[in-house]
Design a protein around this motif. Structure first.
Motif, PDB file in Angstrom:
ATOM      1  N   LYS A 147    -111.530 -49.287  -2.603  1.00  9.32           N
ATOM      2  CA  LYS A 147    -112.459 -48.190  -2.885  1.00  9.32           C
ATOM      3  C   LYS A 147    -113.846 -48.761  -3.132  1.00  9.32           C
ATOM      4  O   LYS A 147    -113.998 -49.866  -3.643  1.00  9.32           O
ATOM      5  CB  LYS A 147    -112.039 -47.431  -4.147  1.00  9.32           C
ATOM      6  CG  LYS A 147    -110.732 -46.714  -4.066  1.00  9.32           C
ATOM      7  CD  LYS A 147    -110.421 -46.036  -5.386  1.00  9.32           C
ATOM      8  CE  LYS A 147    -109.052 -45.376  -5.359  1.00  9.32           C
ATOM      9  NZ  LYS A 147    -108.730 -44.742  -6.637  1.00  9.32           N
ATOM     10  N   ILE A 166    -118.110 -47.160  -4.022  1.00  7.78           N
ATOM     11  CA  ILE A 166    -119.012 -46.021  -4.181  1.00  7.78           C
ATOM     12  C   ILE A 166    -120.187 -46.292  -3.254  1.00  7.78           C
ATOM     13  O   ILE A 166    -120.846 -47.329  -3.352  1.00  7.78           O
ATOM     14  CB  ILE A 166    -119.477 -45.852  -5.631  1.00  7.78           C
ATOM     15  CG1 ILE A 166    -118.264 -45.584  -6.535  1.00  7.78           C
ATOM     16  CG2 ILE A 166    -120.497 -44.709  -5.742  1.00  7.78           C
ATOM     17  CD1 ILE A 166    -118.573 -45.547  -8.008  1.00  7.78           C
ATOM     18  N   HIS A 182    -123.820 -45.267  -1.943  1.00  4.12           N
ATOM     19  CA  HIS A 182    -125.043 -44.587  -2.367  1.00  4.12           C
ATOM     20  C   HIS A 182    -125.959 -44.458  -1.153  1.00  4.12           C
ATOM     21  O   HIS A 182    -126.185 -45.429  -0.438  1.00  4.12           O
ATOM     22  CB  HIS A 182    -125.769 -45.407  -3.436  1.00  4.12           C
ATOM     23  CG  HIS A 182    -125.001 -45.573  -4.698  1.00  4.12           C
ATOM     24  ND1 HIS A 182    -125.263 -44.825  -5.817  1.00  4.12           N
ATOM     25  CD2 HIS A 182    -123.972 -46.406  -5.029  1.00  4.12           C
ATOM     26  CE1 HIS A 182    -124.437 -45.187  -6.792  1.00  4.12           C
ATOM     27  NE2 HIS A 182    -123.651 -46.145  -6.331  1.00  4.12           N
ATOM     28  N   LYS A 219    -127.755 -39.455  -3.211  1.00  5.79           N
ATOM     29  CA  LYS A 219    -126.363 -39.014  -3.223  1.00  5.79           C
ATOM     30  C   LYS A 219    -125.444 -40.225  -3.346  1.00  5.79           C
ATOM     31  O   LYS A 219    -125.763 -41.318  -2.883  1.00  5.79           O
ATOM     32  CB  LYS A 219    -126.020 -38.296  -1.913  1.00  5.79           C
ATOM     33  CG  LYS A 219    -126.834 -37.058  -1.649  1.00  5.79           C
ATOM     34  CD  LYS A 219    -126.438 -36.466  -0.301  1.00  5.79           C
ATOM     35  CE  LYS A 219    -127.396 -35.402   0.101  1.00  5.79           C
ATOM     36  NZ  LYS A 219    -128.225 -35.776   1.230  1.00  5.79           N
ATOM     37  N   CYS A 220    -124.280 -40.007  -3.940  1.00  2.08           N
ATOM     38  CA  CYS A 220    -123.266 -41.054  -3.940  1.00  2.08           C
ATOM     39  C   CYS A 220    -121.892 -40.402  -3.981  1.00  2.08           C
ATOM     40  O   CYS A 220    -121.719 -39.318  -4.531  1.00  2.08           O
ATOM     41  CB  CYS A 220    -123.462 -42.031  -5.087  1.00  2.08           C
ATOM     42  SG  CYS A 220    -123.144 -41.381  -6.715  1.00  2.08           S
ATOM     43  N   GLU A 221    -120.941 -41.078  -3.343  1.00  2.00           N
ATOM     44  CA  GLU A 221    -119.558 -40.615  -3.318  1.00  2.00           C
ATOM     45  C   GLU A 221    -118.648 -41.817  -3.195  1.00  2.00           C
ATOM     46  O   GLU A 221    -119.027 -42.843  -2.625  1.00  2.00           O
ATOM     47  CB  GLU A 221    -119.292 -39.681  -2.123  1.00  2.00           C
ATOM     48  CG  GLU A 221    -119.780 -38.281  -2.308  1.00  2.00           C
ATOM     49  CD  GLU A 221    -119.278 -37.336  -1.217  1.00  2.00           C
ATOM     50  OE1 GLU A 221    -118.133 -37.495  -0.725  1.00  2.00           O
ATOM     51  OE2 GLU A 221    -120.042 -36.431  -0.859  1.00  2.00           O
ATOM     52  N   GLU A 222    -117.442 -41.647  -3.682  1.00  2.00           N
ATOM     53  CA  GLU A 222    -116.433 -42.678  -3.508  1.00  2.00           C
ATOM     54  C   GLU A 222    -115.944 -42.639  -2.062  1.00  2.00           C
ATOM     55  O   GLU A 222    -115.739 -41.558  -1.498  1.00  2.00           O
ATOM     56  CB  GLU A 222    -115.272 -42.414  -4.467  1.00  2.00           C
ATOM     57  CG  GLU A 222    -114.227 -43.512  -4.467  1.00  2.00           C
ATOM     58  CD  GLU A 222    -113.163 -43.261  -5.499  1.00  2.00           C
ATOM     59  OE1 GLU A 222    -113.285 -43.814  -6.610  1.00  2.00           O
ATOM     60  OE2 GLU A 222    -112.216 -42.502  -5.188  1.00  2.00           O
ATOM     61  N   ILE A 223    -115.784 -43.809  -1.470  1.00  2.00           N
ATOM     62  CA  ILE A 223    -115.198 -43.897  -0.129  1.00  2.00           C
ATOM     63  C   ILE A 223    -113.911 -44.706  -0.240  1.00  2.00           C
ATOM     64  O   ILE A 223    -113.859 -45.714  -0.943  1.00  2.00           O
ATOM     65  CB  ILE A 223    -116.181 -44.469   0.917  1.00  2.00           C
ATOM     66  CG1 ILE A 223    -116.804 -45.790   0.480  1.00  2.00           C
ATOM     67  CG2 ILE A 223    -117.265 -43.445   1.254  1.00  2.00           C
ATOM     68  CD1 ILE A 223    -117.703 -46.443   1.530  1.00  2.00           C
ATOM     69  N   ASP A 244    -111.937 -43.170   5.309  1.00  2.00           N
ATOM     70  CA  ASP A 244    -113.267 -42.547   5.275  1.00  2.00           C
ATOM     71  C   ASP A 244    -114.242 -43.335   6.153  1.00  2.00           C
ATOM     72  O   ASP A 244    -114.092 -44.544   6.345  1.00  2.00           O
ATOM     73  CB  ASP A 244    -113.838 -42.528   3.853  1.00  2.00           C
ATOM     74  CG  ASP A 244    -113.157 -41.522   2.943  1.00  2.00           C
ATOM     75  OD1 ASP A 244    -112.364 -40.693   3.439  1.00  2.00           O
ATOM     76  OD2 ASP A 244    -113.409 -41.577   1.727  1.00  2.00           O
ATOM     77  N   PHE A 280    -121.155 -38.780   4.696  1.00  2.00           N
ATOM     78  CA  PHE A 280    -119.786 -38.915   4.219  1.00  2.00           C
ATOM     79  C   PHE A 280    -118.849 -38.147   5.154  1.00  2.00           C
ATOM     80  O   PHE A 280    -118.809 -36.919   5.129  1.00  2.00           O
ATOM     81  CB  PHE A 280    -119.664 -38.404   2.782  1.00  2.00           C
ATOM     82  CG  PHE A 280    -120.548 -39.164   1.826  1.00  2.00           C
ATOM     83  CD1 PHE A 280    -120.168 -40.402   1.343  1.00  2.00           C
ATOM     84  CD2 PHE A 280    -121.781 -38.654   1.449  1.00  2.00           C
ATOM     85  CE1 PHE A 280    -120.989 -41.124   0.482  1.00  2.00           C
ATOM     86  CE2 PHE A 280    -122.619 -39.360   0.587  1.00  2.00           C
ATOM     87  CZ  PHE A 280    -122.214 -40.599   0.106  1.00  2.00           C
ATOM     88  N   LYS A 329    -115.181 -37.613   5.828  1.00  2.00           N
ATOM     89  CA  LYS A 329    -113.998 -37.875   5.012  1.00  2.00           C
ATOM     90  C   LYS A 329    -112.725 -37.165   5.489  1.00  2.00           C
ATOM     91  O   LYS A 329    -111.730 -37.157   4.775  1.00  2.00           O
ATOM     92  CB  LYS A 329    -114.297 -37.494   3.565  1.00  2.00           C
ATOM     93  CG  LYS A 329    -115.434 -38.348   2.975  1.00  2.00           C
ATOM     94  CD  LYS A 329    -115.867 -37.874   1.642  1.00  2.00           C
ATOM     95  CE  LYS A 329    -115.350 -38.509   0.457  1.00  2.00           C
ATOM     96  NZ  LYS A 329    -115.039 -39.847   0.230  1.00  2.00           N
TER      97      LYS A 329
END
Length: 175
Positions: free
Chosen positions: A43, A45, A47, A51-55, A59, A104, A106
């Motif tokens: 995993k 994160i 950025h 914006k930021c999201e876990e990948i 993904d 993202f 996903k």
């Protein structure tokens, strides 16, 4: 927003960085090239701008030109990293000049065929420039079939520098 650095190496003529990597860049950077992260294990994160999201595995993370981005790894990871200079992405840029992909991507079901294609491309020995350009076109075609394009947004932060660099990249061959 974190201070970012221009990554000139990513914008060298016909540059392509394509390998399975266990480390993602933790320093904030931007470049004219387009960047893809295809997560295969672990995993992180991701950025991008504000914006930021876990990948996670399955993904895809997409970075369009001049978008400030960096990563935070959560433990050990493995990802296919693909960075393509302007020469490889020119047809996509021309056809969809006002649009881009969402950063993202996903939907794991949609991403299976895309990631399989990328793995086969990466495994090919002696990839020529023409082969890489053709595969880039196929990659964008697969992505566009799977995900709707979105309207491009203006840059945030470092705008003067990014505007100047973009102008140079677009007009450097003119007299």
């Amino acid at each position: 927003m974190m201070k970012s650095q221009y990554n000139i190496e990513a914008d060298e003529y016909l540059h392509i960085f394509f390998e399975e990597d266990r480390y993602l860049e933790e320093r904030a950077q931007f470049h004219d090239s387009m960047e893809f992260i295809f997560m295969t294990s672990g995993k992180a994160i991701a950025h991008i701008e504000d914006k930021c999201e876990e990948i996670v595995p399955g993904d895809i993370f997409f970075v369009d030109s001049y978008s400030t981005h960096f990563y935070e790894m959560i433990g050990q990871i493995s990802a296919i990293v693909l960075v393509l200079s302007r020469e490889h992405t020119e047809r996509f840029r021309q056809l969809y000049s006002d649009y881009t992909l969402s950063p993202f991507l996903k939907n794991k079901e949609k991403n299976i065929a895309i990631i399989d294609f990328v793995k086969k491309w990466m495994e090919k020995e002696n990839r020529t420039t023409l082969y890489n350009r053709g595969c880039t076109d196929i990659l964008f075609s697969l992505l566009i079939e799977a995900y709707p394009l979105i309207k491009k947004q203006d840059f945030k932060g470092d705008t003067v520098l990014k505007d100047l660099l973009m102008f140079i990249h677009l007009h450097y061959q003119e007299s």
